[in-house]
Design a protein around this motif. Structure first.
Motif, PDB file in Angstrom:
ATOM      1  N   THR A  45      40.694  53.158  33.377  1.00 48.68           N
ATOM      2  CA  THR A  45      40.743  51.797  33.932  1.00 48.68           C
ATOM      3  C   THR A  45      42.147  51.534  34.457  1.00 48.68           C
ATOM      4  O   THR A  45      43.127  51.604  33.707  1.00 48.68           O
ATOM      5  CB  THR A  45      40.381  50.743  32.852  1.00 48.68           C
ATOM      6  OG1 THR A  45      39.050  51.014  32.406  1.00 48.68           O
ATOM      7  CG2 THR A  45      40.451  49.329  33.408  1.00 48.68           C
ATOM      8  N   ASP A  46      42.235  51.265  35.752  1.00 54.02           N
ATOM      9  CA  ASP A  46      43.566  51.107  36.360  1.00 54.02           C
ATOM     10  C   ASP A  46      43.740  49.738  37.026  1.00 54.02           C
ATOM     11  O   ASP A  46      44.651  49.551  37.818  1.00 54.02           O
ATOM     12  CB  ASP A  46      43.851  52.242  37.350  1.00 54.02           C
ATOM     13  CG  ASP A  46      42.873  52.245  38.509  1.00 54.02           C
ATOM     14  OD1 ASP A  46      41.928  51.432  38.510  1.00 54.02           O
ATOM     15  OD2 ASP A  46      43.055  53.058  39.436  1.00 54.02           O
ATOM     16  N   GLN A  47      42.828  48.784  36.703  1.00 51.85           N
ATOM     17  CA  GLN A  47      42.979  47.435  37.223  1.00 51.85           C
ATOM     18  C   GLN A  47      42.748  46.447  36.076  1.00 51.85           C
ATOM     19  O   GLN A  47      41.731  46.543  35.362  1.00 51.85           O
ATOM     20  CB  GLN A  47      41.930  47.150  38.291  1.00 51.85           C
ATOM     21  CG  GLN A  47      41.898  48.147  39.439  1.00 51.85           C
ATOM     22  CD  GLN A  47      41.060  47.592  40.574  1.00 51.85           C
ATOM     23  OE1 GLN A  47      41.605  46.980  41.482  1.00 51.85           O
ATOM     24  NE2 GLN A  47      39.759  47.768  40.506  1.00 51.85           N
ATOM     25  N   PHE A  48      43.666  45.516  35.927  1.00 50.40           N
ATOM     26  CA  PHE A  48      43.597  44.553  34.824  1.00 50.40           C
ATOM     27  C   PHE A  48      43.824  43.146  35.348  1.00 50.40           C
ATOM     28  O   PHE A  48      44.719  42.920  36.165  1.00 50.40           O
ATOM     29  CB  PHE A  48      44.669  44.861  33.753  1.00 50.40           C
ATOM     30  CG  PHE A  48      44.378  46.104  32.953  1.00 50.40           C
ATOM     31  CD1 PHE A  48      44.583  47.366  33.498  1.00 50.40           C
ATOM     32  CD2 PHE A  48      43.890  46.016  31.657  1.00 50.40           C
ATOM     33  CE1 PHE A  48      44.304  48.516  32.765  1.00 50.40           C
ATOM     34  CE2 PHE A  48      43.612  47.153  30.916  1.00 50.40           C
ATOM     35  CZ  PHE A  48      43.817  48.401  31.468  1.00 50.40           C
ATOM     36  N   LEU A  49      42.993  42.225  34.859  1.00 50.12           N
ATOM     37  CA  LEU A  49      43.200  40.796  35.125  1.00 50.12           C
ATOM     38  C   LEU A  49      43.426  40.156  33.758  1.00 50.12           C
ATOM     39  O   LEU A  49      42.513  40.099  32.928  1.00 50.12           O
ATOM     40  CB  LEU A  49      41.969  40.199  35.822  1.00 50.12           C
ATOM     41  CG  LEU A  49      41.961  38.677  36.006  1.00 50.12           C
ATOM     42  CD1 LEU A  49      43.194  38.180  36.742  1.00 50.12           C
ATOM     43  CD2 LEU A  49      40.692  38.234  36.752  1.00 50.12           C
TER      44      LEU A  49
END
Ligand SMILES: C[S@@+](CC[C@H](N)C(=O)[O-])C[C@H]1O[C@@H](n2cnc3c(N)ncnc32)[C@H](O)[C@@H]1O
Length: 261
Positions: A68-72
């Motif tokens: 997982t390389d996108q975080f909100l």
């Protein structure tokens, strides 16, 4: 040339959640009103803050290890190293993190959140989780919503009472995420140590901060329809992936990572 947006003022007349939490973690970005709340809390509140932060580190590291390389991240708090992007970019330097908080003090310190690994990106928006559509609109300018995203709501939703539709808020955010995304959630419990919860809630209320600690059932509602990954809904000190949870202290914080099917 456009003038820079005016900086929202810091209200030092009343305690703020981000600053009380900073005090609990031993930080210096708080004011006497925040310390006044902190010093009245039982010592377990400091343990809970530390346990919560450690859960965030483990969950973020595990998600990054899974690609997982996108975080909100909403309800980011005052920067406290290591911050989420530092944890995930250790494994994936190209990871992108969008941070959000509604407290002006976090905006003041956001520069520390914006020092990304050169291969990745970090971004900060001053926004309220009660306006999830605005957060999503901004996040879409940085993150690719056709690829999995981890949405982290760490120690945030217990500041949102039932009258503010917390479940609809989370559902709006989660519905925007593609399959394979994850919700990372931690939340103070009202039913693990009920006396302590009552005491903490009463002291925050004296400082003008309303808390909505929830039961296990109330927390589980946030990830209704999602697939909790092992070890499921546990307490912050029990959430371990690679190795079994060590013999550890008890925690009054619920923690879960759940996959969007
Ligand atoms: C207890 S701190 C948790 C910080 C960080 N997520 C962590 O767990 O280490 C809660 C944070 O949520 C923020 N917060 C509270 N209500 C909010 C709201 N309605 N919208 C956005 N952020 C909020 C506070 O300003 C604070 O920074």
């Amino acid at each position: 040339m456009t003038a820079p947006a005016p900086r929202p003022p810091i209200d030092t007349s009343q305690a703020h959640p981000a600053r009380v939490y900073d005090w609990l973690l031993g930080g210096k970005d708080n004011y006497p009103v925040d310390e006044a709340v902190g010093t009245q809390l039982p010592p377990e509140a400091r343990d809970a803050a530390r346990q919560n932060r450690a859960f965030m580190h483990r969950a973020a590291a595990w998600l990054a290890s899974q690609g997982t390389d996108q975080f909100l991240d909403i309800g980011t708090g005052i920067p406290t190293a290591p911050n989420l992007h530092q944890v995930v970019q250790r494994a994936l330097p190209s990871a992108k993190v969008v941070y959000t908080d509604n407290d002006p003090i976090v905006l003041r310190h956001a520069q520390a959140l914006l020092v990304s690994a050169p291969e990745g990106a970090t971004d900060y928006i001053q926004a309220d989780v009660r306006d999830p559509k605005a957060i999503l609109e901004h996040a879409r300018t940085v993150l690719d919503f056709d690829r999995p995203i981890a949405l982290s709501l760490i120690a945030l939703m217990h500041f949102i009472g039932d009258e503010q539709n917390p479940y609809d808020i989370v559902s709006t955010l989660v519905s925007a995420l593609p399959s394979g995304s994850h919700l990372v959630l931690s939340h103070a419990s009202s039913d693990i140590f009920p006396d302590l919860s009552d005491q903490v809630t009463a002291e925050y209320a004296k400082g003008g901060i309303k808390l909505a600690f929830r039961t296990r059932e109330g927390v589980a509602r946030f990830f209704d329809g999602l697939e909790p990954v092992a070890p499921g809904l546990v307490t912050a000190t029990e959430w371990f992936r690679e190795e079994p949870a060590p013999e550890s202290e008890a925690s009054g914080i619920y923690a879960v990572v759940a996959r969007v099917p």
